[in-house]
Design a protein around this motif. Structure first.
Motif, PDB file in Angstrom:
ATOM      1  N   PHE A  97       0.884  -1.166   0.000  1.00 37.75           N
ATOM      2  CA  PHE A  97       0.000   0.000   0.000  1.00 37.75           C
ATOM      3  C   PHE A  97       0.915   1.207   0.000  1.00 37.75           C
ATOM      4  O   PHE A  97       1.675   1.405   0.948  1.00 37.75           O
ATOM      5  CB  PHE A  97      -0.890  -0.046   1.249  1.00 37.75           C
ATOM      6  CG  PHE A  97      -1.847   1.108   1.383  1.00 37.75           C
ATOM      7  CD1 PHE A  97      -1.938   1.811   2.579  1.00 37.75           C
ATOM      8  CD2 PHE A  97      -2.684   1.476   0.349  1.00 37.75           C
ATOM      9  CE1 PHE A  97      -2.829   2.865   2.729  1.00 37.75           C
ATOM     10  CE2 PHE A  97      -3.581   2.524   0.477  1.00 37.75           C
ATOM     11  CZ  PHE A  97      -3.649   3.219   1.674  1.00 37.75           C
ATOM     12  N   THR A  98       0.874   2.002  -1.076  1.00 42.90           N
ATOM     13  CA  THR A  98       1.863   3.060  -1.229  1.00 42.90           C
ATOM     14  C   THR A  98       1.223   4.441  -1.168  1.00 42.90           C
ATOM     15  O   THR A  98       0.065   4.631  -1.569  1.00 42.90           O
ATOM     16  CB  THR A  98       2.618   2.930  -2.562  1.00 42.90           C
ATOM     17  OG1 THR A  98       1.678   3.053  -3.634  1.00 42.90           O
ATOM     18  CG2 THR A  98       3.329   1.605  -2.676  1.00 42.90           C
ATOM     19  N   LEU A  99       2.014   5.386  -0.684  1.00 45.90           N
ATOM     20  CA  LEU A  99       1.651   6.793  -0.688  1.00 45.90           C
ATOM     21  C   LEU A  99       2.666   7.511  -1.565  1.00 45.90           C
ATOM     22  O   LEU A  99       3.868   7.401  -1.326  1.00 45.90           O
ATOM     23  CB  LEU A  99       1.682   7.372   0.727  1.00 45.90           C
ATOM     24  CG  LEU A  99       1.462   8.883   0.848  1.00 45.90           C
ATOM     25  CD1 LEU A  99       0.013   9.245   0.503  1.00 45.90           C
ATOM     26  CD2 LEU A  99       1.785   9.374   2.264  1.00 45.90           C
ATOM     27  N   LYS A 100       2.166   8.225  -2.566  1.00 42.91           N
ATOM     28  CA  LYS A 100       3.044   8.976  -3.460  1.00 42.91           C
ATOM     29  C   LYS A 100       2.794  10.459  -3.273  1.00 42.91           C
ATOM     30  O   LYS A 100       1.630  10.904  -3.241  1.00 42.91           O
ATOM     31  CB  LYS A 100       2.799   8.601  -4.914  1.00 42.91           C
ATOM     32  CG  LYS A 100       3.726   9.326  -5.896  1.00 42.91           C
ATOM     33  CD  LYS A 100       3.273   9.198  -7.338  1.00 42.91           C
ATOM     34  CE  LYS A 100       3.462   7.824  -7.875  1.00 42.91           C
ATOM     35  NZ  LYS A 100       3.170   7.760  -9.335  1.00 42.91           N
ATOM     36  N   ILE A 101       3.876  11.196  -3.166  1.00 42.25           N
ATOM     37  CA  ILE A 101       3.787  12.655  -3.178  1.00 42.25           C
ATOM     38  C   ILE A 101       4.489  13.100  -4.457  1.00 42.25           C
ATOM     39  O   ILE A 101       5.684  12.856  -4.636  1.00 42.25           O
ATOM     40  CB  ILE A 101       4.453  13.289  -1.946  1.00 42.25           C
ATOM     41  CG1 ILE A 101       3.921  12.653  -0.659  1.00 42.25           C
ATOM     42  CG2 ILE A 101       4.187  14.794  -1.926  1.00 42.25           C
ATOM     43  CD1 ILE A 101       4.615  13.135   0.611  1.00 42.25           C
ATOM     44  N   ARG A 102       3.737  13.731  -5.330  1.00 36.19           N
ATOM     45  CA  ARG A 102       4.243  14.009  -6.688  1.00 36.19           C
ATOM     46  C   ARG A 102       5.351  15.033  -6.710  1.00 36.19           C
ATOM     47  O   ARG A 102       6.367  14.845  -7.359  1.00 36.19           O
ATOM     48  CB  ARG A 102       3.085  14.477  -7.581  1.00 36.19           C
ATOM     49  CG  ARG A 102       2.602  13.443  -8.557  1.00 36.19           C
ATOM     50  CD  ARG A 102       1.458  13.975  -9.392  1.00 36.19           C
ATOM     51  NE  ARG A 102       0.194  13.909  -8.677  1.00 36.19           N
ATOM     52  CZ  ARG A 102      -0.534  12.802  -8.553  1.00 36.19           C
ATOM     53  NH1 ARG A 102      -0.134  11.679  -9.076  1.00 36.19           N
ATOM     54  NH2 ARG A 102      -1.670  12.830  -7.895  1.00 36.19           N
ATOM     55  N   SER A 103       5.180  16.118  -6.049  1.00 35.82           N
ATOM     56  CA  SER A 103       6.153  17.208  -6.056  1.00 35.82           C
ATOM     57  C   SER A 103       6.246  17.735  -4.628  1.00 35.82           C
ATOM     58  O   SER A 103       5.411  18.533  -4.187  1.00 35.82           O
ATOM     59  CB  SER A 103       5.704  18.312  -7.013  1.00 35.82           C
ATOM     60  OG  SER A 103       6.605  19.397  -6.985  1.00 35.82           O
ATOM     61  N   THR A 104       7.267  17.272  -3.915  1.00 41.39           N
ATOM     62  CA  THR A 104       7.315  17.549  -2.481  1.00 41.39           C
ATOM     63  C   THR A 104       7.575  19.017  -2.181  1.00 41.39           C
ATOM     64  O   THR A 104       8.286  19.717  -2.918  1.00 41.39           O
ATOM     65  CB  THR A 104       8.403  16.700  -1.806  1.00 41.39           C
ATOM     66  OG1 THR A 104       9.634  16.853  -2.550  1.00 41.39           O
ATOM     67  CG2 THR A 104       8.005  15.238  -1.762  1.00 41.39           C
ATOM     68  N   LYS A 105       6.983  19.461  -1.066  1.00 37.56           N
ATOM     69  CA  LYS A 105       7.185  20.820  -0.557  1.00 37.56           C
ATOM     70  C   LYS A 105       7.870  20.713   0.807  1.00 37.56           C
ATOM     71  O   LYS A 105       7.845  19.663   1.460  1.00 37.56           O
ATOM     72  CB  LYS A 105       5.842  21.535  -0.422  1.00 37.56           C
ATOM     73  CG  LYS A 105       5.054  21.617  -1.715  1.00 37.56           C
ATOM     74  CD  LYS A 105       3.841  22.502  -1.557  1.00 37.56           C
ATOM     75  CE  LYS A 105       2.712  21.808  -0.862  1.00 37.56           C
ATOM     76  NZ  LYS A 105       2.011  20.873  -1.763  1.00 37.56           N
ATOM     77  N   LEU A 106       8.452  21.820   1.232  1.00 42.93           N
ATOM     78  CA  LEU A 106       9.126  21.825   2.534  1.00 42.93           C
ATOM     79  C   LEU A 106       8.173  21.380   3.641  1.00 42.93           C
ATOM     80  O   LEU A 106       8.569  20.635   4.554  1.00 42.93           O
ATOM     81  CB  LEU A 106       9.666  23.224   2.852  1.00 42.93           C
ATOM     82  CG  LEU A 106      10.787  23.746   1.949  1.00 42.93           C
ATOM     83  CD1 LEU A 106      11.146  25.174   2.333  1.00 42.93           C
ATOM     84  CD2 LEU A 106      12.009  22.844   2.010  1.00 42.93           C
ATOM     85  N   GLU A 107       6.924  21.821   3.552  1.00 43.97           N
ATOM     86  CA  GLU A 107       5.955  21.516   4.609  1.00 43.97           C
ATOM     87  C   GLU A 107       5.470  20.067   4.603  1.00 43.97           C
ATOM     88  O   GLU A 107       4.704  19.671   5.473  1.00 43.97           O
ATOM     89  CB  GLU A 107       4.754  22.470   4.534  1.00 43.97           C
ATOM     90  CG  GLU A 107       4.066  22.524   3.203  1.00 43.97           C
ATOM     91  CD  GLU A 107       4.562  23.671   2.320  1.00 43.97           C
ATOM     92  OE1 GLU A 107       5.783  23.966   2.345  1.00 43.97           O
ATOM     93  OE2 GLU A 107       3.744  24.247   1.598  1.00 43.97           O
ATOM     94  N   ASP A 108       5.920  19.281   3.627  1.00 40.25           N
ATOM     95  CA  ASP A 108       5.604  17.846   3.635  1.00 40.25           C
ATOM     96  C   ASP A 108       6.533  17.070   4.567  1.00 40.25           C
ATOM     97  O   ASP A 108       6.318  15.871   4.796  1.00 40.25           O
ATOM     98  CB  ASP A 108       5.713  17.258   2.222  1.00 40.25           C
ATOM     99  CG  ASP A 108       4.661  17.796   1.276  1.00 40.25           C
ATOM    100  OD1 ASP A 108       4.955  17.923   0.078  1.00 40.25           O
ATOM    101  OD2 ASP A 108       3.541  18.112   1.748  1.00 40.25           O
ATOM    102  N   SER A 109       7.551  17.735   5.079  1.00 45.28           N
ATOM    103  CA  SER A 109       8.457  17.073   6.033  1.00 45.28           C
ATOM    104  C   SER A 109       7.667  16.646   7.257  1.00 45.28           C
ATOM    105  O   SER A 109       7.020  17.471   7.917  1.00 45.28           O
ATOM    106  CB  SER A 109       9.578  18.022   6.445  1.00 45.28           C
ATOM    107  OG  SER A 109      10.416  18.333   5.352  1.00 45.28           O
ATOM    108  N   ALA A 110       7.693  15.358   7.540  1.00 43.08           N
ATOM    109  CA  ALA A 110       6.892  14.803   8.640  1.00 43.08           C
ATOM    110  C   ALA A 110       7.220  13.326   8.779  1.00 43.08           C
ATOM    111  O   ALA A 110       7.935  12.749   7.959  1.00 43.08           O
ATOM    112  CB  ALA A 110       5.396  14.965   8.351  1.00 43.08           C
TER     113      ALA A 110
END
Lengths: 113, 115
Positions: A75-88
């Motif tokens: 089960f995968t989670l993809k983030i297409r174009s990461t932003k600084l605020e995606d840091s977690a």
């Protein structure tokens, strides 16, 4: 004892890059989730997945995010174009049914530079 | 939409004393309620849940919680705290109305047990 496994444990990426976080839920579970936690604080719901489709998603889960269960185990989670605020820290969880408790993985720490 | 409130950011308790970590919730239908614990750099571990039946539920490590429908509360308790209980505790709720799938977590309460 069955467990939810997540990879990678830590990923560092540059802003704008695509990231895929992977999870193997417990094998007989039917409901799958992604949550995120920033700096050890609140655990935020991102998305739930049941019967091979998204059942619910939060306002955080915008067009940059997607989930997939490509082969009946991952089960995968993809983030297409990461932003600084995606840091977690991103947590995958699964449960067998509607009254069941969530079983969480140990998390994938994403650092976006 | 459901919500969960944990009014205390931190609770300090002396070892051996009873502890309470507070949680209140808001749902449209009936709630399914959960407590989880998180140790540093770990995932969340399930402690106990209320689905239906007895209002007092017992869980792992000697913890228990009482469902109070009139006060919309589900406080976590333990009669005698241990230093090893020090961790971050999360209350969570699922709204059974419309068979919502999402489970929403409170912001967490950090429990410090003082030796």
């Amino acid at each position: 004892e069955p467990e939810v496994t997540q990879t990678p444990s830590h990923q560092v990426t540059q802003m704008g890059q695509e990231v895929i976080l992977r999870c193997v839920p417990i094998s007989n579970h039917l409901y799958f989730y992604w949550y995120r936690q920033i700096l050890g604080q609140k655990v935020e719901f991102l998305v739930s997945f049941y019967n091979n489709e998204i059942s619910e998603k939060s306002e955080i889960f915008d067009d940059q995010f997607s989930v997939e269960r490509p082969d009946g185990s991952n089960f995968t989670l993809k983030i297409r174009s990461t932003k600084l605020e995606d840091s977690a820290m991103y947590f995958c969880a699964s449960t067998a049914g509607h009254t069941g408790e969530l079983f969480f993985g140990e998390g994938s720490r994403l650092t976006v530079l | 939409a459901q919500s969960v409130a944990q009014p205390e950011d931190q609770v300090n308790v002396a070892e051996g004393n009873p502890l309470t970590v507070k949680c209140t919730y808001s749902v449209s239908g009936n709630p399914y309620l959960f407590w989880y614990v998180q140790y540093p750099n770990r995932g969340l571990q399930f402690l106990l849940k209320y689905i239906t039946g007895d209002n007092l539920v017992k869980g792992s490590y000697g913890f228990e919680a009482e469902f109070n429908k009139s006060q919309t509360s589900f406080h976590l308790k333990k009669p005698s705290a241990l230093v090893s209980d020090s961790a971050l505790y999360f209350c969570a709720v699922r709204d059974t109305r419309n068979r919502d799938d999402k489970i929403i977590f409170g912001k967490g309460t950090r429990l410090h047990i003082l030796p």
